[in-house]
Design a protein around this motif. Structure first.
Motif, mmCIF file in Angstrom:
data_model
loop_
_atom_site.group_PDB
_atom_site.id
_atom_site.type_symbol
_atom_site.label_atom_id
_atom_site.label_comp_id
_atom_site.label_asym_id
_atom_site.label_seq_id
_atom_site.Cartn_x
_atom_site.Cartn_y
_atom_site.Cartn_z
ATOM 1 N N GLY A 1 -60.112 -28.558 -27.136
ATOM 2 C CA GLY A 1 -61.006 -28.142 -26.071
ATOM 3 C C GLY A 1 -61.836 -26.900 -26.370
ATOM 4 O O GLY A 1 -61.384 -25.949 -26.998
ATOM 5 N N GLY A 2 -63.092 -26.898 -25.901
ATOM 6 C CA GLY A 2 -63.952 -25.721 -26.005
ATOM 7 C C GLY A 2 -64.272 -25.292 -27.412
ATOM 8 O O GLY A 2 -64.518 -24.108 -27.662
ATOM 9 N N GLN B 1 -55.216 -32.523 -35.751
ATOM 10 C CA GLN B 1 -55.260 -32.974 -34.365
ATOM 11 C C GLN B 1 -56.483 -32.360 -33.677
ATOM 12 O O GLN B 1 -56.572 -31.136 -33.564
ATOM 13 C CB GLN B 1 -53.981 -32.576 -33.620
ATOM 14 C CG GLN B 1 -52.720 -33.182 -34.217
ATOM 15 C CD GLN B 1 -51.466 -32.818 -33.457
ATOM 16 O OE1 GLN B 1 -51.481 -31.995 -32.548
ATOM 17 N NE2 GLN B 1 -50.351 -33.425 -33.826
ATOM 18 N N LEU B 2 -57.391 -33.211 -33.226
ATOM 19 C CA LEU B 2 -58.614 -32.777 -32.567
ATOM 20 C C LEU B 2 -58.683 -33.415 -31.189
ATOM 21 O O LEU B 2 -58.702 -34.645 -31.066
ATOM 22 C CB LEU B 2 -59.847 -33.172 -33.387
ATOM 23 C CG LEU B 2 -59.903 -32.714 -34.852
ATOM 24 C CD1 LEU B 2 -61.172 -33.218 -35.517
ATOM 25 C CD2 LEU B 2 -59.807 -31.195 -34.955
ATOM 26 N N TYR B 3 -58.721 -32.584 -30.135
ATOM 27 C CA TYR B 3 -58.818 -33.052 -28.755
ATOM 28 C C TYR B 3 -60.067 -32.450 -28.117
ATOM 29 O O TYR B 3 -60.209 -31.219 -28.068
ATOM 30 C CB TYR B 3 -57.598 -32.625 -27.928
ATOM 31 C CG TYR B 3 -56.264 -33.134 -28.422
ATOM 32 C CD1 TYR B 3 -55.708 -34.309 -27.911
ATOM 33 C CD2 TYR B 3 -55.541 -32.430 -29.374
ATOM 34 C CE1 TYR B 3 -54.470 -34.759 -28.342
ATOM 35 C CE2 TYR B 3 -54.307 -32.883 -29.813
ATOM 36 C CZ TYR B 3 -53.777 -34.041 -29.295
ATOM 37 O OH TYR B 3 -52.549 -34.488 -29.727
ATOM 38 N N ASN B 4 -60.956 -33.313 -27.634
ATOM 39 C CA ASN B 4 -62.152 -32.843 -26.931
ATOM 40 C C ASN B 4 -62.927 -31.807 -27.734
ATOM 41 O O ASN B 4 -63.424 -30.813 -27.198
ATOM 42 C CB ASN B 4 -61.774 -32.249 -25.563
ATOM 43 C CG ASN B 4 -61.106 -33.269 -24.668
ATOM 44 O OD1 ASN B 4 -61.675 -34.301 -24.350
ATOM 45 N ND2 ASN B 4 -59.878 -32.991 -24.273
ATOM 46 N N VAL B 5 -63.006 -32.038 -29.018
ATOM 47 C CA VAL B 5 -63.730 -31.144 -29.922
ATOM 48 C C VAL B 5 -65.115 -31.726 -30.161
ATOM 49 O O VAL B 5 -65.266 -32.930 -30.375
ATOM 50 C CB VAL B 5 -62.966 -30.984 -31.247
ATOM 51 C CG1 VAL B 5 -63.791 -30.211 -32.259
ATOM 52 C CG2 VAL B 5 -61.633 -30.283 -30.996
ATOM 53 N N LYS B 6 -66.123 -30.868 -30.131
ATOM 54 C CA LYS B 6 -67.489 -31.331 -30.308
ATOM 55 C C LYS B 6 -67.884 -31.258 -31.780
ATOM 56 O O LYS B 6 -67.770 -30.219 -32.421
ATOM 57 C CB LYS B 6 -68.447 -30.478 -29.476
ATOM 58 C CG LYS B 6 -69.890 -30.980 -29.504
ATOM 59 C CD LYS B 6 -70.779 -30.143 -28.599
ATOM 60 C CE LYS B 6 -72.210 -30.658 -28.626
ATOM 61 N NZ LYS B 6 -73.120 -29.858 -27.766
ATOM 62 N N THR B 7 -68.344 -32.388 -32.282
ATOM 63 C CA THR B 7 -68.878 -32.433 -33.638
ATOM 64 C C THR B 7 -69.683 -33.717 -33.780
ATOM 65 O O THR B 7 -69.699 -34.552 -32.881
ATOM 66 C CB THR B 7 -67.750 -32.376 -34.694
ATOM 67 O OG1 THR B 7 -68.320 -32.230 -35.988
ATOM 68 C CG2 THR B 7 -66.898 -33.623 -34.663
#
Length: 434
Positions: A147-148, A170-176
């Motif tokens: 997140g964020g 582990q990537l959760y709600n990550v922007k890319t």
């Protein structure tokens, strides 16, 4: 306490590494030696909830105390390079640069774990940008971002991502972008655990490849917009655990080498992709099919569903009691020991159910292996009694039929069901009310 203080520094530091950093520093009241030990901590764990007190519990105050503590510890840290840094907190848009400074401060040649769980108190377009140094840290073993957070593009073709030691990502709600994610994954050659949950929300086309010979666990969850047209390729010969949920956004998903998967949860709405997964997973032991997948199965000809020769546990999430589809699945699971059926909308009448049809052949598992049937959040419908009567009559080794009943109007149903004849003398019928 004297016995503990007599231990070597390396052992005491190892013990303190299992404590939240605030708790570890509270041990400094014990002796001056413990104060010096805390200055040498290489495993730092900060969580905002630990900084609440009785007088105030506002996010702003607890975050201020948290950041002041982290800043104080990192500013005076003189030990060998930090090996673990974990931070869980809420942010506002002005805290972004502070967190980025924390990351740069802990980044070093010995950093093995970076764990950031961040959320913004109010909606904000600002994101914590992960320094490129993190994505080329050769010592990093575990990277968890939640997140964020935004993963940037490599600054140049000569300075690319490079994570040769990374085993857990582990990537959760990550922007890319899809391109950045594809580039990042291609440089994680030792990966064993991968979580991609709601990553890449921008409208793009391209290919995302999850191809790792060493990968043991994959969790993939996507809510891409309909405008995306992506190709997802999964090729993981060592994979043991799989969770995949895709609502939309992929024009195609290609899967290969899933023959070693032992446990999987599949929730995909496209029939052709579902069949491709089921064929690849035909030797699985534990299988959960989500609502999206179960909804598309009634339209699949039974001969196209593969036989699961090793399957022992099967869970189906359903809207209604479609007994024909359930029996079709049982026909394909000769070694099944446990069947669980979960109703997804317990407060809604799921009618119409499909009319009960007597199977042409008794499922092999029912006569030889099926021991437990669990019905969760059950809402009685018209033809269920025939299904229960059938499994009780032909379940030769059945040990229990457990119903979690949601409809209070069905209070007469338990007594009626308990009177049905059973082939297995050991079979118990158990009820509970939600």
């Amino acid at each position: 306490m004297d016995m503990i203080s007599d231990l070597p520094d390396c052992i005491l530091l190892h013990v303190l590494s299992f404590l939240p950093t605030k708790t570890a520093f509270l041990t400094t009241v014990l002796s001056r030696r413990w104060t010096n030990l805390c200055d040498d901590l290489q495993h730092l764990h900060f969580e905002q909830n630990q900084f609440r007190n009785r007088n105030t519990c506002s996010y702003c105050c607890t975050r201020t105390r948290l950041f002041a503590t982290v800043n104080w510890i990192l500013s005076r840290h003189k030990a060998p390079p930090i090996r673990t840094f974990r931070l869980t907190c809420n942010l506002d848009q002005f805290d972004v640069y502070t967190v980025e400074w924390f990351i740069r401060k802990v980044l070093g040649p010995n950093l093995e774990e970076l764990n950031l769980q961040l959320s913004f108190v109010c909606c904000s377009d600002r994101k914590v940008v992960i320094p490129n140094g993190v994505l080329s840290c050769t010592s990093l073993v575990t990277l968890r971002l939640n997140g964020g957070i935004r993963i940037p593009s490599p600054p140049s073709s000569s300075c690319r991502y490079h994570l040769p030691s990374l085993k857990t990502l582990q990537l959760y709600n990550v922007k890319t972008s899809v391109g950045n994610l594809e580039e990042l994954l291609s440089h994680c050659t030792a990966l064993e655990t991968l979580v991609l949950d709601s990553v890449c929300r921008s409208q793009e086309e391209g290919q995302l490849s999850i191809c790792f010979p060493s990968l043991k666990s994959l969790h993939f969850k996507s809510y891409f917009g309909d405008a995306l047209s992506l190709l997802l390729v999964i090729d993981t010969p060592s994979l043991k655990r799989l969770y995949i949920q895709v609502v939309s956004g992929f024009r195609e998903i290609r899967v290969r080498n899933l023959h070693n998967v032992e446990e999987a949860r599949i929730n995909i709405s496209k029939q052709s992709i579902v069949l491709e997964f089921l064929v690849e997973l035909c030797r699985i032991r534990i299988l959960e099919l989500g609502l999206l997948t179960v909804d598309c199965l009634p339209e699949v000809p039974p001969h196209r569903i593969p036989e699961f020769t090793c399957l022992q546990r099967l869970e189906l999430t359903v809207k209604c009691f479609d007994t024909r589809s359930i029996m079709n699945m049982l026909q394909k699971c000769p070694m099944l020991k446990l069947l669980a059926i979960v109703f997804s909308f317990p407060k809604m009448d799921p009618h119409p159910s499909r009319k009960w049809e007597l199977p042409a052949k008794i499922p092999t598992c029912l006569a030889s292996h099926l021991q437990v049937i669990k019905i969760k959040r059950y809402y009685e419908s018209r033809d269920d009694r025939d299904f229960f009567a059938y499994v009780l009559q032909h379940g030769l080794v059945l040990e229990s039929l457990d119903l979690q009943v949601d409809d209070m109007r069905s209070k007469g149903f338990p007594e009626e069901l308990s009177l049905l004849p059973r082939s297995s003398k050991a079979c118990q019928i158990n009820f509970c009310w939600i």
